[in-house]
Design an enzyme around this catalytic site. Structure first.
Site, PDB file in Angstrom:
ATOM      1  N   SER A  15       0.450  -2.303   7.032  1.00 19.74           N
ATOM      2  CA  SER A  15      -0.051  -2.759   8.327  1.00 19.74           C
ATOM      3  C   SER A  15       1.065  -2.734   9.358  1.00 19.74           C
ATOM      4  CB  SER A  15      -0.602  -4.186   8.196  1.00 19.74           C
ATOM      5  OG  SER A  15      -1.058  -4.667   9.429  1.00 19.74           O
ATOM      6  N   SER A  29      19.097   1.303  30.372  1.00 22.99           N
ATOM      7  CA  SER A  29      20.139   1.839  29.490  1.00 22.99           C
ATOM      8  C   SER A  29      20.976   0.714  28.889  1.00 22.99           C
ATOM      9  CB  SER A  29      21.029   2.836  30.236  1.00 22.99           C
ATOM     10  OG  SER A  29      21.708   2.228  31.314  1.00 22.99           O
ATOM     11  N   LYS A  43      -9.277   2.499  -2.314  1.00 23.66           N
ATOM     12  CA  LYS A  43      -9.551   1.927  -0.996  1.00 23.66           C
ATOM     13  C   LYS A  43     -10.946   2.333  -0.530  1.00 23.66           C
ATOM     14  CE  LYS A  43      -7.257   1.437   3.511  1.00 23.66           C
ATOM     15  NZ  LYS A  43      -6.017   1.780   4.264  1.00 23.66           N
ATOM     16  N   GLU A  98       0.830  -1.203   0.000  1.00 25.75           N
ATOM     17  CA  GLU A  98       0.000   0.000   0.000  1.00 25.75           C
ATOM     18  C   GLU A  98       0.870   1.261   0.000  1.00 25.75           C
ATOM     19  OE1 GLU A  98      -3.578   1.881   2.810  1.00 25.75           O
ATOM     20  OE2 GLU A  98      -2.287   0.300   3.586  1.00 25.75           O
ATOM     21  N   GLY A 156      23.456   7.546  27.603  1.00 25.30           N
ATOM     22  CA  GLY A 156      23.911   7.574  28.985  1.00 25.30           C
ATOM     23  C   GLY A 156      23.769   6.189  29.585  1.00 25.30           C
ATOM     24  N   CYS A 192      -5.551  -2.985   2.193  1.00 20.81           N
ATOM     25  CA  CYS A 192      -5.364  -2.967   3.645  1.00 20.81           C
ATOM     26  C   CYS A 192      -6.669  -3.209   4.406  1.00 20.81           C
ATOM     27  CB  CYS A 192      -4.693  -1.668   4.068  1.00 20.81           C
ATOM     28  SG  CYS A 192      -3.923  -1.761   5.712  1.00 20.81           S
ATOM     29  N   SER A 209      23.997   3.895  32.627  1.00 17.08           N
ATOM     30  CA  SER A 209      23.979   4.104  34.072  1.00 17.08           C
ATOM     31  C   SER A 209      24.428   2.899  34.875  1.00 17.08           C
ATOM     32  CB  SER A 209      22.560   4.471  34.514  1.00 17.08           C
ATOM     33  OG  SER A 209      21.690   3.357  34.343  1.00 17.08           O
ATOM     34  N   GLY A 210      24.432   1.726  34.244  1.00 11.48           N
ATOM     35  CA  GLY A 210      24.602   0.501  34.999  1.00 11.48           C
ATOM     36  C   GLY A 210      23.278  -0.140  35.361  1.00 11.48           C
ATOM     37  N   THR A 247      16.154   6.429  27.459  1.00 11.04           N
ATOM     38  CA  THR A 247      16.083   5.050  27.938  1.00 11.04           C
ATOM     39  C   THR A 247      14.896   4.743  28.834  1.00 11.04           C
ATOM     40  OG1 THR A 247      17.515   5.572  29.831  1.00 11.04           O
ATOM     41  CG2 THR A 247      18.602   4.840  27.809  1.00 11.04           C
TER      42      THR A 247
END
Length: 553
Positions: free
Chosen positions: A179, A300, A117, A43, A293, A153, A295-296, A400
């Site tokens: 879609s 992230s 359509k 489409e 970034g 569709c 961060s641990g 994040t």
């Protein structure tokens, strides 16, 4: 002799507005298809999907129509298969600026037929009545000795469209689709296609686009359905061609068996959608590199893994931004994650900036005890630092935050919400853990990152914390994520009442509290980065609530 026709289903990745590029993709697919009768494209494959209000610009619609005529001329110059392409088609008899959403049959240098359509969706991410005119009664199209029933569709979802095409003599139902992906979409598509096949006794050819476009991810998943079930299908999320031959026996056309792709499920399915959405958003926006970034924490770390699988480790730059509250464990975990992924990791100590801003604001804040303001200050310093690196190096900052945090406002505007794209925006926190576990045990075929354990188990196993004050844990401010996410799913995806959710065994006061947080933080979500839609109701295109809202259920 058995009468046959061979089609090629072109699973393309168009770009909205890249009309010449989309034309080139269609021509390349036609050449690659070889000796077939017809190449079927998705489409709006000329314009890209969804074009939104861009389609109302007369210059854009005219450029799309010009591309169709150029494409027709190329089929004259380069003999070969006919084409079905999608594009906007104007109604020159009307003052209405909206064109039709059309499927156009091109053969031997001519536009042979145009199908418009009929059913224009206006739910979830769709708002087609705003930009397109509905077509009239559908008619089957004569094509090289058979009749094609084109359903664009949404038309596949309504039995009256396929019934009209059957009544007009259609031999095969062809469905060009735009879609978008969500977790349950494959079962829903197959259910509707099977229903149309049972009602009409006609085979169904489903052709969908793939790739990311803004917040939408298109998974492809082209298939051919016959009386015996799925005759052939393409893999998800990647461009490709599927050739299928139809044979005529006793006045009925049926597809010959072909390759049936194995499609991923559960966490694998979601992860592939996140990677493709991230890859295409950056690439189509003109970015090669990302900065994150690191961060641990798990969010992230998972975003870094997605970015590496999407772009390659050499294109991902991670930054640690410690403060006095950052634990040594988080510093170590971020380092181990960066090494496992093979990415560059720099460290920027934010304490000098925290001290400077605290001193700068001391007079204004005098006499007031420390509170969330000082916590947000740290987050905003981090966001400013990573955005500065993004600006200086020309990379896109990926944010994040997960869907759970976005839902209840557990995120800082102009801080950890900074960024150009958020891969986890539609992923609940409890799902983040599951996906991270899965990625440590498996790797998609197209992923550019390493295999094995790339997110240290220590990151997955430790209690989530923003580390903005001593001994802080997310559950100091929020319910446990498994409970929070179940409540949020009821409020957002299911759109059910507080009492209905409470009847499932959740404290009604807690459900009301979560609903209140959801309503109150709409203003934050309006200012958040886009991210790939993977659920049935994402924040942005699907769920539209007022910012100022005093309703209480």
């Amino acid at each position: 002799m058995t009468e046959t026709r061979t089609f090629a289903l072109a699973q393309l990745n168009p770009i909205v507005g890249d009309i010449d590029g989309n034309l080139a993709r269609i021509l390349a697919a036609r050449r690659a298809a070889g000796d077939v009768d017809l190449v079927i494209c998705p489409e709006l494959s000329i314009s890209g999907y969804p074009p939104e209000d861009l389609i109302l610009r007369s210059a854009y619609a005219e450029a799309c129509r010009d591309a169709v005529h150029r494409l027709a001329e190329r089929t004259r110059e380069e003999p070969g298969p006919a084409l079905i392409v999608g594009g906007p088609w104007p109604d020159e008899r009307s003052q209405d600026p909206r064109p039709y959403n059309a499927a156009i049959v091109i053969d031997r240098g001519q536009v042979q037929a145009i199908t418009k359509k009929v059913c224009l969706p206006d739910y979830g991410p769709f708002d087609e009545p705003r930009t397109f005119k509905p077509g009239g009664a559908p008619q089957a199209i004569d094509f090289r000795g058979l009749k094609l029933g084109l359903m664009i569709c949404e038309d596949m979802w309504y039995p009256d469209v396929s019934a009209a095409l059957k009544a007009d003599g259609a031999d095969i139902l062809i469905v060009p689709h735009g879609s978008p992906f969500r977790r349950t979409v494959h079962a829903e598509r197959l259910f509707q296609a099977e229903a149309r096949l049972r009602e009409t006794c006609l085979p169904v050819v489903f052709v969908n686009q793939c790739g990311g476009q803004d917040e939408l991810v298109f998974d492809g998943g082209c298939f051919v359905l016959g009386a015996e079930g799925t005759a052939a299908s393409l893999p998800l999320f990647s461009e490709g061609l599927l050739r299928v031959t139809f044979e005529k026996a006793e006045s009925q056309w049926a597809p010959s068996p072909g390759p049936v792709a194995a499609w991923p499920h559960d966490e694998a399915l979601i992860y592939e959608a996140l990677v493709i959405g991230t890859r295409d958003y950056l690439a189509k926006s003109g970015f090669k590199d990302a900065v994150i970034g690191l961060s641990g924490g798990i969010d992230s770390a998972l975003v870094a893994a997605i970015a590496v699988d999407a772009l390659g480790a050499e294109h991902v730059h991670c930054i640690r931004l410690p403060s006095r509250y950052t634990s040594e464990a988080s510093m170590t975990d971020a380092d181990l994650c960066a090494k496992a992924l093979g990415v560059l990791l720099d460290t920027v100590d934010i304490e000098p900036a925290v001290g400077a801003l605290t001193d700068m604001l001391a007079d204004v804040f005098s006499g007031r005890p420390p509170d969330v303001t000082e916590e947000n200050l740290q987050s905003r310093i981090r966001g400013t630092a990573v955005m500065a690196i993004s600006n200086k190096l020309g990379s896109m900052m990926l944010t994040t935050g997960n869907k759970s945090e976005m839902a209840v406002g557990y995120a800082t505007l102009y801080g950890d919400m900074n960024g150009g794209y958020n891969p986890l925006k539609d992923v609940y926190k409890s799902e983040v853990f599951k996906i991270a576990h899965w990625r440590n045990t498996a790797k998609p075929a197209f992923a550019l990152g390493p295999g094995g354990v790339i997110i240290p188990e220590a990151i997955i196993n430790k209690a989530p914390s923003a580390e903005l004050r001593d001994d802080q844990k997310d559950e100091d401010s929020l319910p446990p994520y498994d409970i929070l996410d179940a409540i949020l799913h009821g409020l957002i995806e299911e759109d059910i009442s507080v009492k209905t959710i409470a009847a499932r065994g959740y404290d009604e006061a807690l459900v009301r509290q979560v609903q209140g947080m959801l309503y109150r933080t709409e203003y934050k979500r309006r200012q958040s980065a886009p991210g790939p839609k993977v659920t049935s109701c994402n924040f942005g295109r699907d769920r539209r609530y007022p910012i100022v809202n005093r309703f209480k259920e």
